[in-house]
Write a protein that holds these residues in place. Structure first.
Motif, short mmCIF file in Angstrom:
data_model
loop_
_atom_site.label_atom_id
_atom_site.label_comp_id
_atom_site.label_asym_id
_atom_site.label_seq_id
_atom_site.Cartn_x
_atom_site.Cartn_y
_atom_site.Cartn_z
N TYR A 907 0.83 -1.20 0.00
CA TYR A 907 0.00 0.00 0.00
C TYR A 907 0.87 1.25 0.00
N THR A 908 0.26 2.34 -0.56
CA THR A 908 0.89 3.67 -0.55
C THR A 908 -0.15 4.66 -0.02
N LEU A 909 0.32 5.70 0.77
CA LEU A 909 -0.63 6.69 1.28
C LEU A 909 0.06 8.03 1.39
N ASN A 910 -0.80 9.10 1.44
CA ASN A 910 -0.34 10.43 1.81
C ASN A 910 -1.45 11.14 2.57
N VAL A 911 -1.10 12.27 3.21
CA VAL A 911 -2.03 13.01 4.09
C VAL A 911 -2.09 14.45 3.64
N ARG A 912 -3.32 15.04 3.70
CA ARG A 912 -3.52 16.44 3.34
C ARG A 912 -4.39 17.11 4.39
N VAL A 913 -4.16 18.41 4.60
CA VAL A 913 -4.99 19.21 5.50
C VAL A 913 -6.14 19.81 4.70
N VAL A 914 -7.33 19.99 5.35
CA VAL A 914 -8.53 20.47 4.66
C VAL A 914 -9.10 21.66 5.42
N ASN A 915 -9.46 22.75 4.67
CA ASN A 915 -10.21 23.87 5.26
C ASN A 915 -11.47 24.11 4.43
N GLY A 916 -12.18 25.24 4.72
CA GLY A 916 -13.43 25.50 4.02
C GLY A 916 -13.25 25.74 2.54
N LYS A 917 -12.04 26.04 2.12
CA LYS A 917 -11.80 26.30 0.70
C LYS A 917 -11.47 25.02 -0.05
N GLY A 918 -10.78 24.10 0.61
CA GLY A 918 -10.43 22.85 -0.05
C GLY A 918 -9.23 22.20 0.63
N GLU A 919 -8.49 21.35 -0.14
CA GLU A 919 -7.37 20.60 0.39
C GLU A 919 -6.06 21.34 0.13
N GLY A 920 -5.11 21.11 1.06
CA GLY A 920 -3.75 21.60 0.85
C GLY A 920 -2.92 20.57 0.09
N PRO A 921 -1.62 20.86 -0.05
CA PRO A 921 -0.74 19.92 -0.76
C PRO A 921 -0.63 18.60 0.00
N ALA A 922 -0.30 17.52 -0.77
CA ALA A 922 -0.16 16.20 -0.17
C ALA A 922 1.20 16.03 0.47
N SER A 923 1.24 15.24 1.51
CA SER A 923 2.51 14.89 2.13
C SER A 923 3.24 13.90 1.24
N ALA A 924 4.52 13.63 1.57
CA ALA A 924 5.28 12.64 0.82
C ALA A 924 4.62 11.27 0.99
N ASP A 925 4.62 10.47 -0.12
CA ASP A 925 4.00 9.15 -0.08
C ASP A 925 4.72 8.25 0.90
N GLN A 926 3.94 7.50 1.65
CA GLN A 926 4.46 6.50 2.57
C GLN A 926 4.00 5.13 2.09
N VAL A 927 4.97 4.15 2.08
CA VAL A 927 4.70 2.81 1.59
C VAL A 927 4.74 1.84 2.77
N PHE A 928 3.79 0.87 2.77
CA PHE A 928 3.82 -0.15 3.82
C PHE A 928 3.20 -1.43 3.25
N ASN A 929 3.57 -2.55 3.87
CA ASN A 929 3.08 -3.86 3.46
C ASN A 929 2.29 -4.49 4.60
N THR A 930 1.21 -5.19 4.21
CA THR A 930 0.43 -5.93 5.21
C THR A 930 0.94 -7.36 5.27
N PRO A 931 0.97 -7.99 6.46
CA PRO A 931 1.48 -9.37 6.59
C PRO A 931 0.48 -10.38 6.02
#
Length: 1182
Positions: A907-931
């Protein structure tokens, strides 16, 4: 003893008063039979005061009976009236009635006078009353000149009628030229003398056609007076009128100002009134005054009789009916208004013309008997009693030694036939006289019974029975009653015998039915008569109509069930308010019900069910109340107007038989929202006024609705409009907000005041703002009646203080409240940092991040949003679209859980902050594996190529391995004939295999298999299957050999014959409705060790017919209780054999068909399996 007539009449209880009246009528009806000699009796005559119509012939009645028939003669004005000398006068044949023919010629006045009729035969003479004959008169009004009447507003007025004197007196009423009666009231009314009285006049009393009419009922004529003209004018108009018309106008000079009452009639403080007993006493008081006086009545030293007192003419006339001497006394009328009161006393004296206390009765005596005639009367003054015999005063009549006069009594002793005569008693005083004829008839006559023989009397049980025995005889016979053919005597304690011969059974019972004999005896002989009595059951209403409350327009039903004697035929009728039902198709009457459809208000009332027979009647009533929503209120009126309140009053409409619980008041603002009604307030249903609070600058109109338990009325008519004065607003707009629509503006919005809240013209808003954290002054702007204002050029997302104040042409509203808002937002500038992922298990991960600086959010923080996706497999990498999932975490949270992940995935993920106008830039992608996780069950499992001792398994790998498969596990165990599971075998199979053969298995044995895959995380879900190895050929060959043995064939034939017999018996019992207990017989022979196979432990082969042996579809089951299914063919039994296919002999016959149980085979020693065989079939029936 026999029941005999006693000299005195039996005394009866008060409860039998109606019976006494009936008996009195019977006694008075006892008369001398007309075939016997008797003096004359007057039977009909004209009234004492006889007013005739001069346009018709004069008929003066005089009818009499007697034996021999009487002759008639007349006197007129005290002298003999020779009718033979007047050709216009004739006497009706066989009668004394005179007919005077004045229609051909002559005048009625010629025959005016006092007439008296005499009826005479050999036994005496009877005379009539003095009949005063007078023609009716209806004279015209005398000519008179009536001057117009002019008077000021408020003065009193009397319009005289003075009708001509007529006979009888005329009926007076006032009308106009259009023959419409003039309206009367407490202010205007007609007196007993016919005059029209005005307590005070009003301008609307002005008219030129006040006409008094006199109606003479006897001649059916109406005479009218000349019209009277009345003009009511004001003081200013009066001055001009006086100058122009004073010489020829009657002018009333009484003051028109308010004044206390004075009497117009009667005059003075006291007066006298005399009335005769039995007449109607009428007392009158009419007063004038301003305001109009009200009249009250009292009796000094007494009370007015409740049931005989009535008020007429707006209480100006007091009437007492059936007046008696006890009503004499002083009566006082009181006239009262706001300025004072006066009273007048009327002294009433009640006189009385003579009236009977005991009128003389006819007397029938036998020779030598004694008797009395009694004549007693009363009056005021007390009347004088005088006697006549045969129309001649007794003082100058021939002497009779058997007669002695003692005041009001004549005593007869030792009478003889010559004593027969007619005696007249005259009781007179100044107010009138009474004259009564009573004869003394001396006869010797044996008894006779006048009641018809064999008369049938029918009486309702528990009611009195009256058996008539009208009799005559002289001397007076004695009466005896007997019951029954054997003549059983009647006892006085049960029966009552009356002087007229009537036998009374006070309470008739069923055993009172029978034949009764009446016997009359005197010294001259005896007579008897039989009558019959039948007792009937009473008519009863066993189901009465019940009180009903229904809504207008609905349907109501009244029930009335009647029980009656079977020999009587009742008629049932329905009444409404004691009258016939309306002739309306909405009313339907059947045997026991009255149904009223589409009920209206007029249907309210009392409904009575009346059941009548020839002997009795019963009734039961119920009240119908028709209810509905109230009628709308009316006559709305606004009073006491103030700047911010007004009083509203109204008149309630009809409540339609359901009390009004409340009134709802609504208003309309015709200035701002015409046609739209708003709720204002509610008041109790007992109120008819309400003080209403008002707002400034509203053109109010009100309406009222009434509500009861049924519902709400229609609205009333709208009241008059009421415009309140303008004022400054008393409130500011609500819902004030400050939000930016762009990064550089501030949009201030509010909910505007409506027109009702504006309180005046020129509604505007003062909008003020400043930055919250700065030192700037308030910036203000006044805008029109809008709902928003945009401030431009603001910094991005800065807090502002805002206030909005209402104002109009009158002034400002109170200082408004301050609210905080923000200028417009922009997209966040910074991505969350330090994103960390922790894998919790194969399907769940936890994500952490650091919050972004608040200033970089540039808006209201709404939360953080995580985007995550799974790396695609090589087979799907050519797809352009990657499916991303999103999870949003509200507020300032800095961690969250990702559920529902797939095991053994990248899996790959990133995080963004949200206000009343919309989303901010995405964080750097983080990769992880499930067992790895445990796999799913293998996709399929099949058993192929079964042999005598082997089975081959084929399968497909799990659709979701969730890791790297390490191996498969196969477990299996045999299932024996008792459905018991054998020992479990555990086998490991390499992960790369998809096929496996099991060897060294038992032949013809069912096995159950459990199969699942494994990863390093553990074992997955299992899949199960069952299969059977094939049969040993040697055993099959041996079974065939046994089957060909003769002894076995004979045994099977016997078995078949037995089965055939059982089937025939079963068929016969089934046709008779019984059931053949095959299961019970089979169970009785079954091996108790054998247990039925569980439904999920194997399959059976079923066959629909014994001839074609076609197997049914796989999976159908024999019931566990081994009963034959109802839907199975009648030609076959259930197959209990194991395995997929049934077993057949060499000739193709199905030898396992009738097997009812399984037996173990000791020869083989194999406890794990068995095959169906002829031995088994044989054992089933041994």
């Amino acid at each position: 003893m026999q029941l005999k007539i006693m000299p005195k009449k039996k005394r009866l209880s008060a409860g039998r008063v109606p019976l006494i009246l009936f008996l009195c009528q019977m006694i008075s009806a006892l008369e001398v039979p007309l075939d016997l000699v008797q003096p004359p009796t007057i039977t009909q005559q004209s009234p004492k005061d006889y007013i005739i119509d001069p346009r018709e012939n004069i008929v003066i009645q005089c009818e009499a009976k007697g034996k021999p028939p009487p002759s008639f003669s007349w006197t007129r004005n005290g002298t003999h009236f020779d009718i033979d000398k007047d050709p216009l006068v004739t006497m009706k044949p066989g009668s004394g009635t005179l007919i005077i023919n004045i229609m051909s010629e002559g005048k009625a006045e010629t025959y005016e006078g006092v007439y008296q009729c005499t009826a005479r035969n050999e036994r005496g003479a009877a005379i009539s009353n003095n009949i005063v004959v007078r023609p009716s008169r209806s004279p015209l009004w005398t000519k008179e000149k009536l001057e117009p009447i002019t008077l000021r507003n408020g003065q009193s007025l009397v319009l005289p009628c003075r009708p001509p004197v007529g006979l009888p007196p005329p009926i007076i009423f006032w009308m106009d030229n259009s023959f419409q009666r003039l309206p009367q009231s407490e202010r205007v009314s007609q007196g007993l003398n016919g005059d029209l009285y005005f307590s005070n006049v009003l301008p609307e009393d002005t008219r030129e056609d006040y006409i008094c009419y006199a109606r003479f009922n006897h001649t059916q004529t109406i005479q009218q007076k000349q019209p009277i003209s009345v003009k009511v004018i004001s003081v200013d108009e009066l001055n001009d009128t006086i100058a122009a018309n004073l010489s020829d106008t009657e002018f009333y000079t009484k003051s028109s100002r308010e004044r206390p009452p004075t009497f117009l009639t009667p005059e003075g403080n006291a007066s006298n009134k005399e009335e005769l007993r039995g007449n109607v006493l009428s007392l009158e008081c009419i007063a004038e005054g301003l305001p109009t006086p009200i009249i009250y009545w009292i009796k000094e030293d007494g009370i007015l009789p409740i049931n005989r007192t009535f008020y007429k003419n707006f209480k100006k006339t007091l009437q007492i009916i059936h007046v008696s001497e006890a009503d004499s006394g002083n009566y006082q009328c009181i006239a009262k208004n706001a300025l004072g009161a006066i009273h007048h006393t009327i002294s009433v004296t009640v006189k009385a013309a003579p009236y009977w206390i005991m009128a003389p009765q006819n007397l029938v005596l036998s020779p030598g008997e004694d008797g009395t005639l009694i004549c007693r009367a009363n009056g005021k003054p007390k009347p004088r009693i005088s006697w006549l015999t045969n129309g001649v005063p007794v003082e100058i009549a021939p002497d009779d030694p058997s007669r002695k006069i003692d005041g009001d009594t004549i005593i007869f002793s030792n009478v003889q036939e010559r004593s027969s005569a007619v005696y007249q008693c005259n009781a007179s005083n100044e107010y009138g006289y009474l004259l009564a004829n009573a004869f003394v008839n001396v006869l010797a006559e044996q008894p006779r019974i006048l009641t018809p023989t064999n008369t049938l009397y029918q009486v309702i049980a528990n009611r009195p029975a009256l058996l008539d025995c009208a009799f005559f005889g002289s001397p007076l016979p004695t009466i005896e009653w007997f019951k029954g053919a054997k003549g059983s005597a009647l006892h006085e304690d049960i029966y009552v015998l009356h002087e007229n011969g009537t036998l009374e059974i006070p309470v008739a019972q069923k055993d009172s039915t029978g034949t009764y004999t009446c016997v009359a005896r005197n010294k001259l002989g005896m007579a008897k008569n039989e009558v019959h009595l039948e007792i009937k059951d009473p008519t009863r209403i066993i189901k009465q109509p019940e009180y009903a409350v229904v809504q207008r327009g609905s349907t109501v039903s009244f029930e009335c069930k009647v029980k009656h004697d079977h020999t009587l035929i009742p008629t049932v009728i329905w009444l409404k308010d004691n009258s016939e039902l309306p002739s309306d198709e909405r009313f339907t009457v059947d045997k026991d019900h009255l149904v009223i459809a589409d009920v209206s208000d007029d249907d309210s009332g009392t409904y009575t069910c009346m059941a009548n027979t020839t002997l009795d009647n019963v009734s039961a009533s119920a009240v119908l109340s028709v209810v509905d929503v109230p009628n709308p209120p009316f006559d709305l009126e606004l009073t006491n107007p103030l700047d911010k309140s007004v009083q509203l009053s109204w008149t309630p409409g009809d409540d339609n038989n359901s009390p009004i619980t409340k009134f709802i008041i609504e208003y309309e603002d015709t200035m701002h929202e015409a046609g739209l009604w708003h709720h204002h307030t509610e008041v109790s249903g007992t109120q008819t006024t309400a003080q209403l609070k008002l707002s400034p600058y509203v053109n109010y109109s009100f309406r009222v609705m009434a509500e009861n338990s049924i519902g709400r009325s229609l609205p009333s008519e709208a009241s008059e409009q009421y415009l309140t004065k303008a004022a400054e607003p008393d409130k500011n707009p609500m819902a004030v907000e400050g939000l930016g629509s762009e990064p550089d503006n501030l949009v201030i919005t509010w909910k505007p005041l409506n027109g009702f809240e504006s309180n005046g013209p020129g509604l505007q808003y003062k909008v003020s703002w400043r930055q919250k954290d700065g030192d700037d002054e308030w910036t203000s702007v006044v805008v029109a009646n809008v709902s928003k204002y945009i401030v431009s050029g603001t910094p991005t997302f800065v807090p502002y203080l805002i206030k909005v104040q209402a104002l109009n042409d009158v002034g400002f509203a109170p200082e408004p409240a301050i609210v905080m808002g923000h200028s417009g937002e922009d997209l966040p500038m910074v991505a969350p940092g330090n994103v960390r992922v922790t894998v919790v298990n194969s399907t769940l991960a936890e994500v952490h991040w650091d919050p972004v600086p608040l200033k970089s959010i540039r808006g209201h923080l709404q939360g953080y949003r995580i985007y995550y996706w799974k790396a695609q497999s090589p087979s799907k990498r050519n797809r352009r679209h990657i499916e991303k999932k999103i999870l949003t975490f509200q507020g300032s949270k800095t961690h969250g859980m990702l559920p529902g992940l797939e095991p053994f995935s990248h899996y790959t993920l990133n995080v963004r902050v949200v206000n009343g106008k919309g989303e901010g830039p995405a964080s750097a992608d983080q990769v992880f594996n499930t067992p790895e996780g445990v796999p799913s069950a293998p996709s399929s499992l099949k058993i192929v190529n079964p042999t005598l001792d082997s089975l081959t398994l084929e399968w497909d790998p799990p659709s979701h391995p969730n890791g790297i498969l390490t191996e498969y596990t196969l477990k299996y165990q045999p299932i024996n004939s008792t459905h018991e599971l054998g020992p479990l075998v555990d086998l490991k199979i390499p992960a790369n295999k998809t096929r496996w053969t099991l060897k060294n298995l038992n032949f013809s044995t069912r096995y159950k298999f459990y199969f699942y895959a494994q990863t390093s995380a553990g074992s997955g879900s299992q899949i199960t299957e069952e299969a059977v190895t094939t049969m040993d050929e040697a055993m099959a060959s041996r079974q065939v050999d046994i089957a060909t043995q003769g002894w076995f064939i004979g045994l099977m034939c016997a078995v078949a014959l037995l089965i055939l017999i059982l089937l025939i018996v079963c068929f016969i019992r089934r046709n008779k409705g019984g059931k053949y207990p095959v299961k019970e017989k089979e169970d009785a022979r079954a091996d108790p060790e054998i247990q039925p196979m569980k439904e999920d432990d194997g399959t059976f082969g079923e066959y629909s017919d014994a001839e074609d042996h076609k197997p049914l579809k796989k999976g159908s089951r024999t019931p566990s209780d081994r009963t034959v299914k109802k839907e199975d063919s009648d030609d076959s039994l259930v197959d209990y054999g194991e395995g997929v296919n049934g077993q057949f002999n060499e000739d193709g016959s199905f030898i396992g068909q009738y097997s009812g149980k399984k037996e173990k085979e000791p020869a083989e020693g194999n406890e794990s399996s068995e095959a169906p065989s002829p031995v088994n079939a044989m054992n089933s029936f041994v």
